[in-house]
Design an enzyme around this catalytic site. Structure first.
Site, PDB file in Angstrom:
ATOM      1  N   ARG A  10       3.519  -5.036  18.233  1.00  0.00           N
ATOM      2  CA  ARG A  10       2.215  -4.446  18.159  1.00  0.00           C
ATOM      3  C   ARG A  10       1.259  -5.667  18.932  1.00  0.00           C
ATOM      4  O   ARG A  10       0.217  -5.446  19.376  1.00  0.00           O
ATOM      5  CB  ARG A  10       1.832  -4.464  16.550  1.00  0.00           C
ATOM      6  CG  ARG A  10       2.695  -3.241  16.099  1.00  0.00           C
ATOM      7  CD  ARG A  10       2.441  -3.067  14.756  1.00  0.00           C
ATOM      8  NE  ARG A  10       2.741  -4.128  13.856  1.00  0.00           N
ATOM      9  CZ  ARG A  10       2.478  -4.415  12.674  1.00  0.00           C
ATOM     10  NH1 ARG A  10       1.878  -3.426  11.994  1.00  0.00           N
ATOM     11  NH2 ARG A  10       2.969  -5.592  11.975  1.00  0.00           N
TER      12      ARG A  10
ATOM     13  N   SER B  87       0.687  -1.425   0.119  1.00  0.00           N
ATOM     14  CA  SER B  87      -0.094  -0.019   0.173  1.00  0.00           C
ATOM     15  C   SER B  87       0.654   1.217   0.012  1.00  0.00           C
ATOM     16  O   SER B  87       0.660   2.557  -0.748  1.00  0.00           O
ATOM     17  CB  SER B  87      -0.976  -0.137   1.073  1.00  0.00           C
ATOM     18  OG  SER B  87      -0.336  -0.218   2.340  1.00  0.00           O
TER      19      SER B  87
ATOM     20  N   ASP C 131      -1.591  -9.712  13.457  1.00  0.00           N
ATOM     21  CA  ASP C 131      -2.755 -10.150  12.911  1.00  0.00           C
ATOM     22  C   ASP C 131      -3.466 -11.336  13.867  1.00  0.00           C
ATOM     23  O   ASP C 131      -4.582 -11.783  13.924  1.00  0.00           O
ATOM     24  CB  ASP C 131      -2.586 -10.516  11.567  1.00  0.00           C
ATOM     25  CG  ASP C 131      -2.460  -9.240  10.452  1.00  0.00           C
ATOM     26  OD1 ASP C 131      -2.881  -8.246  10.724  1.00  0.00           O
ATOM     27  OD2 ASP C 131      -1.871  -9.686   9.582  1.00  0.00           O
TER      28      ASP C 131
ATOM     29  N   ARG D  58      10.033   5.506 -12.081  1.00  0.00           N
ATOM     30  CA  ARG D  58      10.261   4.735 -13.259  1.00  0.00           C
ATOM     31  C   ARG D  58      11.325   3.800 -13.431  1.00  0.00           C
ATOM     32  O   ARG D  58      12.433   3.866 -14.066  1.00  0.00           O
ATOM     33  CB  ARG D  58      10.220   5.980 -14.362  1.00  0.00           C
ATOM     34  CG  ARG D  58      10.144   5.161 -15.838  1.00  0.00           C
ATOM     35  CD  ARG D  58       8.935   4.556 -16.244  1.00  0.00           C
ATOM     36  NE  ARG D  58       8.922   4.267 -17.574  1.00  0.00           N
ATOM     37  CZ  ARG D  58       9.390   2.917 -18.110  1.00  0.00           C
ATOM     38  NH1 ARG D  58      10.100   2.008 -17.627  1.00  0.00           N
ATOM     39  NH2 ARG D  58       9.237   2.716 -19.565  1.00  0.00           N
TER      40      ARG D  58
ATOM     41  N   ARG E  55      -3.505   3.290   8.490  1.00  0.00           N
ATOM     42  CA  ARG E  55      -2.485   3.455   7.493  1.00  0.00           C
ATOM     43  C   ARG E  55      -2.405   4.640   6.517  1.00  0.00           C
ATOM     44  O   ARG E  55      -1.259   4.815   6.152  1.00  0.00           O
ATOM     45  CB  ARG E  55      -2.465   1.865   6.567  1.00  0.00           C
ATOM     46  CG  ARG E  55      -1.007   1.653   6.018  1.00  0.00           C
ATOM     47  CD  ARG E  55      -0.126   1.869   6.891  1.00  0.00           C
ATOM     48  NE  ARG E  55       0.383   1.004   7.827  1.00  0.00           N
ATOM     49  CZ  ARG E  55       0.889  -0.504   7.585  1.00  0.00           C
ATOM     50  NH1 ARG E  55       1.154  -0.697   6.427  1.00  0.00           N
ATOM     51  NH2 ARG E  55       0.975  -1.172   8.639  1.00  0.00           N
TER      52      ARG E  55
ATOM     53  N   HIS F 215       6.749 -13.969   9.943  1.00  0.00           N
ATOM     54  CA  HIS F 215       6.674 -12.500   9.234  1.00  0.00           C
ATOM     55  C   HIS F 215       8.008 -12.427   8.221  1.00  0.00           C
ATOM     56  O   HIS F 215       8.871 -13.469   8.235  1.00  0.00           O
ATOM     57  CB  HIS F 215       6.992 -11.578  10.342  1.00  0.00           C
ATOM     58  CG  HIS F 215       6.567 -10.194   9.907  1.00  0.00           C
ATOM     59  ND1 HIS F 215       7.443  -9.336   9.112  1.00  0.00           N
ATOM     60  CD2 HIS F 215       5.377  -9.459   9.825  1.00  0.00           C
ATOM     61  CE1 HIS F 215       6.779  -8.163   8.923  1.00  0.00           C
ATOM     62  NE2 HIS F 215       5.590  -8.290   9.348  1.00  0.00           N
TER      63      HIS F 215
ATOM     64  N   HIS G 235      -1.897  -8.927   1.925  1.00  0.00           N
ATOM     65  CA  HIS G 235      -1.431  -7.541   2.811  1.00  0.00           C
ATOM     66  C   HIS G 235      -2.593  -7.327   3.836  1.00  0.00           C
ATOM     67  O   HIS G 235      -2.531  -8.081   5.111  1.00  0.00           O
ATOM     68  CB  HIS G 235      -1.654  -6.592   1.746  1.00  0.00           C
ATOM     69  CG  HIS G 235      -0.900  -5.253   2.184  1.00  0.00           C
ATOM     70  ND1 HIS G 235      -0.146  -5.091   3.324  1.00  0.00           N
ATOM     71  CD2 HIS G 235      -0.681  -4.026   1.415  1.00  0.00           C
ATOM     72  CE1 HIS G 235       0.405  -3.786   3.447  1.00  0.00           C
ATOM     73  NE2 HIS G 235       0.095  -3.134   2.504  1.00  0.00           N
TER      74      HIS G 235
END
Ligand code: CMX
Length: 430
Positions: free
Chosen positions: A318, A233, A364, A410, A390, A309, A263
């Site tokens: 977290r 993201s 999670d 690019r 986020r 992870h 994600h």
């Protein structure tokens, strides 16, 4: 006391000078090389992005501007946004000023509600979220000023304006999506005396007599604020923003990446897993039963959701912060108990199996179970909460990139033929 904009105005000349000096003095320093497997492998391990807002250390977890995320657990998300952008936490009056700025920008144009009510109520909440953000592009100060010929030194100011307006509106939009998605035809008004998280909590409309649900949201929104620059993201938002698309277009694009199962959607998988255990054993299993269940699952080749992870090699701080919250607030909750026993048993079993590089829980593994405890039972909504948080990281990174004048992204691509030729050429030399 300086407003957020004044604080940034003071800092940005120095940031620009430092960047220029680095490029002028050491621009050819090699930071990373790219192998053929990395071309096929999602560019894992290729260092090619600048991100000062946060970094993820394998042995420490998320560090926001030098502060481990665990040490920010008692902070409000608004404070963390200020920190992401400026590198320091706001003092009380600076925080108040930022909260006032957010309240002033929080009203939602009616066409956003028309759009959301026009979508089928069973649309995925992330589709509704991304669409609502995208539609707000009509309000973009960045795009309007760009069309009027804004000087590039001012891009960051317009990006800040769009970001504040967007962040101010996200709680009401996200709460409205929850209510529409769950078949409620009425929306709840914002209450300006509340902070960002408590207002979001009350607009969702779940009963919260103890105020602990608002506390959970505050913690959740703080913990999920940012995760370096290379995740899907953040990277998407950066790429779209680099085309000088407005922050609103860029964040909407970032949300579409967050909506992916690899994600932002992983948290709902973890809660499914815990509820599956509860269903299988008709409640909380014994440690023996749970250990056997985990081993059987590994034997059949499945992963243990919430564990492992790509970068971390310790328990995600977290997770630790949310676990402490659960122990304080709902230690006897049947679902939380399973999460807690999984934490006690899974790492050792994964270590024994020896495949996962990281046997420890990630965020999670627990977030969904706490939301579930408070009656937020629509799994597919969880990623919207993640997205509200986020958006702070995406916006902060984008504003800083506009301040630095980062050019359009690019990287070059290579064809399979060219790859084969490169390999053949290397072999001829060897
Ligand atoms: N249970 C069982 N096996 C696991 C495992 C787990 N929780 N985590 C990793 N493994 C296995 C992998 O499947 C891989 O197996 P193969 O060698 O057969 O392919 C092996 O261990 C090595 O994997 P890894 O290098 O340790 O992990 P990756 O970087 O490839 O993947 C992740 C990381 C998170 C996708 C993985 O650990 C996983 O699938 N975990 C469970 C799902 C989950 O919790 N997702 C949320 C991620 C949260 C986030 O990224 O923020």
């Amino acid at each position: 006391m300086a407003t957020l904009k004044e604080e940034l105005s003071n800092r940005i000349p120095n940031l620009r000078r430092e960047a220029r000096d680095l490029i002028d003095g050491a621009g050819s320093t090699v930071l990373s090389q790219v192998t053929l497997s990395q071309v096929f492998g999602g560019m894992r391990g290729v260092t090619g992005l600048l991100c000062d807002t946060s970094l993820v250390e394998p042995d420490k977890g998320l560090i926001v501007r030098g502060i481990p995320i665990g040490k920010l657990a008692a902070r409000k998300p608004e404070e963390v946004f200020y920190l992401l952008l400026t590198g320091r936490l706001p003092v009380a009056r600076e925080l108040e000023a930022l909260q006032t700025e957010l309240h002033e920008r929080s009203s939602i144009p009616n066409y956003i509600w028309d759009l959301l009510f026009a979508l089928p109520a069973d649309s995925h909440p992330m589709t509704m979220f991304s669409a609502a953000i995208l539609a707000l592009q009509r309000e973009s100060v960045f795009s309007r000023r760009y069309a009027q010929g804004m000087h590039k030194d001012e891009y960051w100011e317009a990006a800040l304006e769009d970001s504040l307006a967007l962040l101010a509106k996200l709680p009401a939009i996200a709460a409205g999506i929850y209510r529409i998605h769950t078949g409620q035809r009425t929306l709840r008004s914002s209450r300006p005396e509340l902070d960002w998280s408590a207002d979001y909590a009350q607009m969702l409309g779940l009963p919260d007599p103890s105020g602990e649900f608002a506390n959970l949201l505050r913690l959740y929104l703080t913990l999920h604020c940012d995760h370096e620059g290379g995740n899907v993201s953040a990277f998407t938002c950066h790429t779209v923003g680099s085309a000088l698309s407005s922050p609103i277009l860029a964040v909407s694009a970032g949300m579409n990446g967050l909506a992916g199962p690899l994600h932002g959607l992983a948290n709902q998988e973890c809660l499914h897993f815990v509820l599956e255990i509860q269903h299988e054993f008709g409640g909380t299993p014994t440690d023996q039963q749970l250990g056997d269940f985990i081993r059987a699952r590994l034997k059949e080749g499945s992963v243990i959701p919430g564990y492992g992870h790509a970068v971390l090699r310790v328990t995600d701080p977290r997770f630790t912060a949310l676990h402490a919250f659960g122990q304080r607030v709902c230690a006897e909750d049947a679902v939380f108990k399973i999460v807690d026993r999984l934490y006690a048993l899974t790492p050792a079993i994964l270590q024994q199996q020896g495949r996962a590089k990281d046997p420890w829980p990630n965020v999670d593994a627990i977030s969904g179970s706490l939301l579930y405890h408070f009656g937020l039972e629509q799994f597919d909504y969880y990623t919207v909460l993640f997205g509200v948080s986020r958006a702070m990281g995406m916006c902060a990174q984008l504003i800083l990139n506009r301040a630095l004048g980062t050019p359009i992204m690019r990287p070059r691509s290579i064809t399979s033929e060219q790859l084969k030729e490169a390999v053949a050429a290397r072999q001829r030399v060897a």
